[in-house]
Design an enzyme around this catalytic site. Structure first.
Site, PDB file in Angstrom:
ATOM      1  N   LYS A   1      45.447  94.224   9.581  1.00  0.00           N
ATOM      2  CA  LYS A   1      44.585  95.308   9.107  1.00  0.00           C
ATOM      3  C   LYS A   1      43.115  95.083   9.372  1.00  0.00           C
ATOM      4  O   LYS A   1      42.524  94.125   8.899  1.00  0.00           O
ATOM      5  CB  LYS A   1      44.783  95.473   7.599  1.00  0.00           C
ATOM      6  CG  LYS A   1      46.146  96.030   7.254  1.00  0.00           C
ATOM      7  CD  LYS A   1      46.124  96.546   5.833  1.00  0.00           C
ATOM      8  CE  LYS A   1      47.518  96.521   5.233  1.00  0.00           C
ATOM      9  NZ  LYS A   1      47.529  95.956   3.894  1.00  0.00           N
TER      10      LYS A   1
ATOM     11  N   GLY B   1      47.631  81.396   5.906  1.00  0.00           N
ATOM     12  CA  GLY B   1      48.986  80.850   5.964  1.00  0.00           C
ATOM     13  C   GLY B   1      49.648  80.999   7.322  1.00  0.00           C
ATOM     14  O   GLY B   1      50.251  80.050   7.826  1.00  0.00           O
TER      15      GLY B   1
ATOM     16  N   GLY C   1      42.638  84.171   2.111  1.00  0.00           N
ATOM     17  CA  GLY C   1      41.723  85.119   1.471  1.00  0.00           C
ATOM     18  C   GLY C   1      40.469  84.444   0.960  1.00  0.00           C
ATOM     19  O   GLY C   1      39.351  84.952   1.130  1.00  0.00           O
TER      20      GLY C   1
ATOM     21  N   ARG D   1      50.209  72.966   1.210  1.00  0.00           N
ATOM     22  CA  ARG D   1      49.388  73.124   0.001  1.00  0.00           C
ATOM     23  C   ARG D   1      49.697  72.045  -1.042  1.00  0.00           C
ATOM     24  O   ARG D   1      48.810  71.671  -1.823  1.00  0.00           O
ATOM     25  CB  ARG D   1      49.617  74.513  -0.597  1.00  0.00           C
ATOM     26  CG  ARG D   1      48.803  75.575   0.130  1.00  0.00           C
ATOM     27  CD  ARG D   1      49.059  76.941  -0.431  1.00  0.00           C
ATOM     28  NE  ARG D   1      47.984  77.852  -0.042  1.00  0.00           N
ATOM     29  CZ  ARG D   1      48.044  79.163  -0.181  1.00  0.00           C
ATOM     30  NH1 ARG D   1      49.124  79.733  -0.679  1.00  0.00           N
ATOM     31  NH2 ARG D   1      47.019  79.922   0.173  1.00  0.00           N
TER      32      ARG D   1
END
Ligand code: 3PG
Ligand code: MG
Length: 401
Positions: free
Chosen positions: A200, A357, A381, A35
């Protein structure tokens, strides 16, 4: 969205820029500086344009409290090494140190404010609280550049509110990320294969819904796969299961069938009786058919037959997007599936995009150069929400003016 060049002559101007330096740390050692490297094109441009660059960034989730554990000091040091110049780190975010640090900047110099999430108003849900903090940020710059792609899905003071107060533009990273995601959404070369993993299923339902319309094949691995296997009528032992979403998954399988699209699920799986995340260890690993998971075991990685099946589908693709590990990839004995997907992507000629990530770390830890892939997104996200068709506040605000 305006570009950096649209901001005109920046010599002597204070350029306030939001970056995403939320990097993984082991103590104070950065384990993946992707990043920070991704911010270099914009920062190098600003330096050679003679701007006084003031960077805002966050690390982790200190929740409005000053906590040295979340200091940006490792990021300041690494950025200085990469730029080949000192990056001054202010001791606070908008306090006396920040003001003095900015005032002392010469043309072409770079400073970093401390973690913006030390300020309780940064993530406030109350608009007026964020606006008040944003005004303090705005006082430190003449123009604003948005280049923290990983946080553009957050409606936060340093991402969203500050953009309303200063002339603004998207940095090179944000512009490039948006370009790639737009291509995936609007004009993907086909076959377009999407690989989704992660724990999830609930987090990924929105994106699955939207991708079923755009992609040709959806590959599902990781913890979320077991809810799909349950939807096929299989018993999944003590695997991760979102019992409330079984019907939704069954629905997706039906929808895909009706639309002539493929959803590929694991045909075999690596199971264990026990996992210990803290010590990164697992009990003995066994391989079983996806329909034969023992009652006292949990699926923790895809199996070798599934690795072949997924790799085959990736080989035939012209466009691939991948987000999320196939198993508990932080434990070595359960990283095989994730590594197999990384390898298939690295070897494919498709335009490949990696988001998130864990997936990015997996490909870098295997030693593949970033150039083996079409694009490694700095946003997990953020890229998923974009593909889901949601409006991202940090991008929408740039389009307003
Ligand atoms: C990320 O790491 O995903 C971004 O930096 C955003 O961080 P957040 O999820 O804590 O808002
Ligand atoms: Mg995250």
């Amino acid at each position: 969205m305006k570009s950096l060049e649209d901001l005109g002559d920046l010599r002597g101007k204070r350029v306030l820029i939001r970056c995403d330096f939320n990097v993984p740390l082991d103590g104070d050692v950065i384990t993946d500086d992707g990043r920070i490297k991704a911010a270099l094109p914009t920062l190098t441009y600003l330096r050679s344009a003679g701007a006084k660059t003031v960077i805002m960034a966050h690390l982790g989730r200190p929740k409005g409290e000053v906590n040295p554990k979340y200091s940006l000091s490792p990021a300041a040091k690494r950025l200085g090494e990469l730029l080949g110049t000192e990056v001054k780190l202010a001791a606070d975010v908008v306090g006396p140190s920040a003001t003095a640090t900015v005032a002392a900047l010469s043309d072409g110099e770079v400073a970093l404010l401390e973690n913006v999430r030390y300020e309780p108003a940064e993530e406030s849900k109350v608009d007026a609280e964020r606006a008040e903090l944003a005004a303090k940020y705005a006082a430190l710059g003449d123009v604003f550049v948005s280049d923290g792609f990983g946080v553009v899905h957050r409606k936060q003071a340093s991402v969203y509110d500050v953009a309303k107060l200063l002339p603004n533009a998207a940095g090179y990273l944000v512009a490039k990320e948006v370009d790639v995601l737009k291509k995936l959404t609007e004009t993907p070369e086909r076959p377009y294969v999407v690989v989704l993993g992660g724990a999830k299923v609930a987090d990924k339902l929105g994106v699955i819904d939207n991708l079923l319309k755009v992609a040709d094949t959806l590959i599902i691995g990781g913890g979320m796969a077991y809810t799909f296997l349950k939807a096929l009528g299989y018993e999944v032992g003590i695997s991760l299961l979102d019992a409330e979403k079984v019907d939704t998954c069954a629905d997706y399988l039906e929808q895909a069938k009706a639309a002539g699209k493929q959803i590929l699920l694991p045909v075999d799986t690596r199971v264990v009786a026990e996992l210990d995340f803290a010590s990164r260890t697992a009990s003995a690993v066994t391989i079983v058919a996806a329909s034969e998971i023992p009652a006292d075991q949990e699926g923790a990685d895809i199996g070798p037959e599934t690795e072949k099946l997924f790799a085959e589908a990736i080989r035939g693709a012209k466009t691939v997007f991948w987000n999320g590990p196939m198993g508990v990839s932080e434990i070595e004995s359960l990283a095989s599936g994730t590594n197999a997907v990384a390898k298939a992507l690295a070897e494919s000629d498709a335009f490949s995009v990696i988001g998130g990530g864990d997936s990015a770390a997996a490909v870098r830890n295997l030693g593949y150069p970033d150039t083996a892939f079409g694009h490694i997104s700095t946003g997990g996200g953020a890229s998923l929400e974009y593909l889901e068709g949601k409006e991202l506040p940090g991008l929408a605000v740039l389009e307003e003016n």
